[in-house]
Design an enzyme around this catalytic site. Structure first.
Site, PDB file in Angstrom:
ATOM      1  N   ASP A   1      53.719  26.200  37.342  1.00 50.57           N
ATOM      2  CA  ASP A   1      53.498  27.017  36.153  1.00 50.57           C
ATOM      3  C   ASP A   1      54.537  28.133  36.152  1.00 50.57           C
ATOM      4  O   ASP A   1      54.811  28.734  37.194  1.00 50.57           O
ATOM      5  CB  ASP A   1      52.084  27.603  36.188  1.00 50.57           C
ATOM      6  CG  ASP A   1      51.864  28.612  35.078  1.00 50.57           C
ATOM      7  OD1 ASP A   1      52.036  28.238  33.911  1.00 50.57           O
ATOM      8  OD2 ASP A   1      51.520  29.764  35.384  1.00 50.57           O
TER       9      ASP A   1
ATOM     10  N   ASP B   1      48.499  30.120  38.972  1.00 46.57           N
ATOM     11  CA  ASP B   1      47.839  31.382  39.289  1.00 46.57           C
ATOM     12  C   ASP B   1      46.388  31.200  39.696  1.00 46.57           C
ATOM     13  O   ASP B   1      45.710  32.165  40.029  1.00 46.57           O
ATOM     14  CB  ASP B   1      47.936  32.363  38.125  1.00 46.57           C
ATOM     15  CG  ASP B   1      47.252  31.857  36.862  1.00 46.57           C
ATOM     16  OD1 ASP B   1      46.502  30.867  36.953  1.00 46.57           O
ATOM     17  OD2 ASP B   1      47.456  32.459  35.796  1.00 46.57           O
TER      18      ASP B   1
ATOM     19  N   ASP C   1      45.135  27.731  35.359  1.00 43.67           N
ATOM     20  CA  ASP C   1      45.687  26.455  35.820  1.00 43.67           C
ATOM     21  C   ASP C   1      44.671  25.641  36.612  1.00 43.67           C
ATOM     22  O   ASP C   1      45.036  24.670  37.282  1.00 43.67           O
ATOM     23  CB  ASP C   1      46.919  26.706  36.702  1.00 43.67           C
ATOM     24  CG  ASP C   1      48.050  27.341  35.920  1.00 43.67           C
ATOM     25  OD1 ASP C   1      48.329  26.887  34.803  1.00 43.67           O
ATOM     26  OD2 ASP C   1      48.649  28.308  36.427  1.00 43.67           O
TER      27      ASP C   1
END
Length: 801
Positions: free
Chosen positions: A489, A689, A693
């Site tokens: 991410d 995080d 996610d």
């Protein structure tokens, strides 16, 4: 005198749980008419400050569970001393001084209160929860005492057995009283020094879980029993069982030496196993025992347990920070290496977060406590590592299957050895058959096989914790080595996660500070991340901000309001056009160039006129690009996913050197991308995080959560990077590679040791070289096999990550 404690009465220290002998206790305190006894002045002071709290906590510990019926225990009562009783029930005021849960290092499902031996494998149990205080070494002390006695009595036995080889003549061996002397020397060694082995061997038979001690008890028992019979009734032995001179052979020295050598192995093994928890003990020792609490301007030293959220604490130069919190006043640099793995001290100023257990530098500051006790980052790390150390890696299943059939196979090999030597061996055949069968029983050591994986997992996860890499379970440690695709991410993982102002382009009649003053003053009332970037930049430039009036937020467009009597607009170009603000073509070209550079562009207008452009962006972490290069060079493909627009994503990917990326991705789409890669036979790790996610982290074979301290316990990943930097992924992968390499070395040694040792002990080399392995040498080899596995695992403590 009735009511007074006897010299043997003991009481439980309600603070630390240690057993205190009442008659010699130096520290006591009376509460509600009941005397309480303590192991130290520190415990007494803590109790005096919060007696009710400690009594409630102690009684809660009593109710944890029940002791096994018939288990040995010391019954004590909180406060008043109670006589031992066998009818104490869970939840009563009576508990055990050993009310600590112990588990087996090879089979974590075996759990009991107090130390002892595992009923399955016979190994000494270990405390489930590691504490900073000294561990219970009663098992080690007992084995060491028995070993010392064994050495004293076995040495003359070996001298008598080796006398002819030392040139002292055969006369000594023909002494009529010699067998009785050997009997007197060997009996205490076998029956007292070796008693734990017989107890564990018998328990293994009763529990139908044959183990190493089954073989030891059988081998030593056969050698000793045969020798006792040969000493007390030599005439009952047939000619086939008689050695030179027509006397039955004695194996007292072999039985005693085996017991002594096995005891040596147990002592060394217990000492080595105690070092596997050194990483957790190092973490636990970080927490200071006291904190300097500020109350009404007065400073007082209080026990760490008495610190509550909201307390104001003073941290002096060179001291450890007591709990997690935020700096209120002052500044310093803090060494966070033991928590995050980062060697460079971090500067801490007002509003900065600080972590309990980290070391303050030369400055002093006051802080407000936010998380205490089990909620601190340090406590969460210890809890995660402790649970990971007791988990089982998939590779261990193979060793478990082998161990399940190992003992019967060894027993069968010993029986075949006895028959083969009895039928085809040289004279005296039965004597050779007995000695070699005992050697086969003694040399086999299934513990080396069983310890190969758990010891490496324990040490490896502890090493990771010191580097800021928290492995939640052994399965993740194993799979991480095989990862070939890393899905990342962008925001908060590859980037800092907080946008900051990068470009300020004022109109010709404005200055940068004027433009920033207008925009930041208006955004002061907004909670948007870009608003925070503007106000932060204004503070950094020491620009004073004015209050906005008539503030209004236009969803997805920007904000409007009045600053100093003039109308101000900050936002998208469409918002300015709606407010009839003219934007020249060169300005749009400049905005496009900023977007190509990955910046979000804010248009600013004041009093109906265009005032300038401000570009902000979430910057890439300093070490992100280098980490991506290292991962790709190691054969790991990096895939970037982000919810940003394509232009911003492309700019970030170009800066990071990532060719495979996808923009405009929602959380459920991230999980779909991970699933697609898995269908393509990739082993996927997902780094994010740990909150938005979560679906992707759960879908991946290994979920890597970028911890920020506050959300470590909430993270969905099974690997947590405390510092939240991308280099932690490299450290985690290197740790996995080192741990799995160590496990394979351990398994290889255990298999090769048994594959070679058992046949040699059986005598396969005798027809070719005349070599036989004595039971004494077999015992020495067996004792050091488990130690070799543990020692190899301990090397992980120093692996470079």
């Amino acid at each position: 005198m009735e009511g007074l404690p006897s010299p043997t009465d003991t009481a439980l220290d309600p603070v630390c749980g240690m057993t205190v002998r009442v008659a010699t206790a130096k520290h006591s305190h009376e509460h509600a008419g009941t005397p309480y006894y303590f192991c130290s002045a520190g415990c007494a002071q803590k109790f005096a400050a919060d007696a009710d709290g400690y009594l409630t906590g102690a009684k809660a510990r009593i109710k944890m569970g029940h002791l096994k019926p018939g288990s040995e225990m010391v019954q004590i009562q909180l406060g008043a001393v109670a006589a031992p009783t066998a009818s104490a029930k869970p939840g009563s005021a009576i508990t055990s001084a050993r009310a600590v849960i112990y588990v087996c290092p090879m089979d974590p499902d075996v759990r009991q209160f107090g130390p002892g031996a595992c009923p399955k494998c016979g190994m000494a149990l270990e405390p489930e929860t590691i504490t900073a205080s000294a561990e219970d070494n009663s098992e080690l002390h007992d084995m060491l005492r028995r070993f010392r006695v064994g050495v004293v009595l076995t040495a003359p036995l070996l001298f008598l057995a080796m006398a002819p080889m030392l040139g002292l003549g055969m006369e000594m061996r023909r002494m009529a009283a010699l067998p009785y002397l050997e009997f007197l020397l060997a009996t205490p060694v076998v029956l007292w020094c070796g008693w734990p082995f017989f107890v564990r061997g018998w328990a293994s038979i009763v529990n139908r879980s044959p183990n190493m001690f089954t073989l030891i008890a059988l081998g030593v028992g056969v050698a000793y029993t045969d020798s006792v019979a040969a000493t007390l009734a030599p005439g009952a032995f047939p000619e086939a069982l008689r050695g030179m001179g027509g006397h039955p052979d004695l194996y007292f020295e072999a039985a005693a030496a085996i017991v002594t050598l096995v005891l040596l192995g147990q002592v060394l093994e217990l000492r080595a196993r105690g070092q596997t928890s050194s990483a957790i003990r190092a973490l636990l020792s970080l927490a200071p025992p006291i904190a300097h609490r500020l109350t009404d301007g007065r400073e007082e030293d209080v026990a760490l347990e008495l610190v509550h959220p909201g307390d104001r604490l003073r941290v002096k130069p060179g001291e450890k920070i007591p709990v997690d919190g935020v700096v209120e006043d002052g500044s310093s640099t803090v060494d966070e290496a033991m928590i995050t793995g980062e060697p460079i001290p971090v500067e801490k100023t007002r509003s900065a977060s600080v972590i309990g257990g980290t070391m303050n530098g030369t400055g002093a500051f006051t802080m407000q406590a936010q998380r205490v006790g089990s909620e601190t980052l340090l406590a969460q790390i210890v809890n995660l590592v402790s649970r990971a150390q007791r988990s089982r890696a998939p590779i261990q299943r193979f060793a478990d299957r082998v161990s399940a059939v190992f003992i019967p196979v060894v027993a069968g090999a010993a029986a075949l050895t006895f028959v083969a030597w009895a039928v085809w061996g040289p004279q005296p055949r039965m004597a050779y058959a007995l000695v070699n069968a005992v050697a086969v029983l003694i040399i086999a050591c299934p513990c080396a096989l069983g310890l190969a994986t758990p010891m490496a997992v324990m040490v490896g996860t502890g090493r990771g914790a010191r580097a800021g890499v928290l492995i939640k379970n052994a399965e993740a440690l194993e799979i991480l080595e095989k990862v070939d695709t890393l899905v990342v991410d962008k925001t908060g993982t590859l980037t800092v996660g907080k946008p900051r102002v990068l470009s300020i382009q004022p109109a010709p009649d404005r200055t940068e500070d004027e433009l920033l003053h207008l925009a930041a003053s208006l955004e002061l009332a907004s909670e948007h991340p870009l608003a925070s970037a503007l106000t932060t930049e204004a503070k950094a430039r020491s620009i004073s901000l004015a209050g906005a009036t008539d503030f209004q937020s236009h969803t997805g467009q920007g904000v409007t309001g009045h600053i100093g009597g003039q109308a101000v607009i900050v936002g998208h170009e469409t918002l300015l056009r709606e407010q009839s603000v003219a934007i020249a073509e060169p300005i749009l070209v400049s905005a496009h160039e900023l977007r190509k550079a990955g910046q979000t562009v804010l248009f600013v207008a004041a009093a109906g006129q265009f005032a300038g452009l401000i570009g902000a962006a979430d910057t890439v972490k300093p070490d992100a690009a280098a980490t991506v290069r290292e991962l790709r060079s190691a054969g790991v493909n990096v895939v970037m996913l982000t919810g940003d627009n394509a232009t911003t994503a492309q700019a970030a990917a170009r800066e990071l050197g990532i060719s495979d990326f996808e923009a405009g991705v929602l959380p459920d789409r991230k999980a779909q991308v991970v699933a697609r890669l898995q269908r393509e036979n990739h082993v996927v790790a997902m780094a994010g995080d740990g909150i938005n996610d979560t679906p992707a982290l759960a879908q991946a074979q290994v979920g890597i959560a970028m911890g920020t301290g506050a959300d470590v316990a909430m993270s969905a990943g099974n690997v947590i990077l405390v510092k939240g930097d991308l280099r932690g992924i490299l450290r985690a992968r290197r740790l996995s590679q080192a741990a799995m390499r160590n496990i394979r070395q351990n398994l290889f040694f255990a298999f090769v040791y048994n594959a070679l040792g058992v046949p040699i002990a059986a005598g396969v080399l005798y027809p070719f070289f005349g070599w036989r392995l004595s039971p004494i040498l077999a015992a020495a080899a067996m004792s050091f096999s488990s130690l070799s596995v543990i020692s190899n695992s301990l090397r992980l403590r120093n692996v470079k990550l």
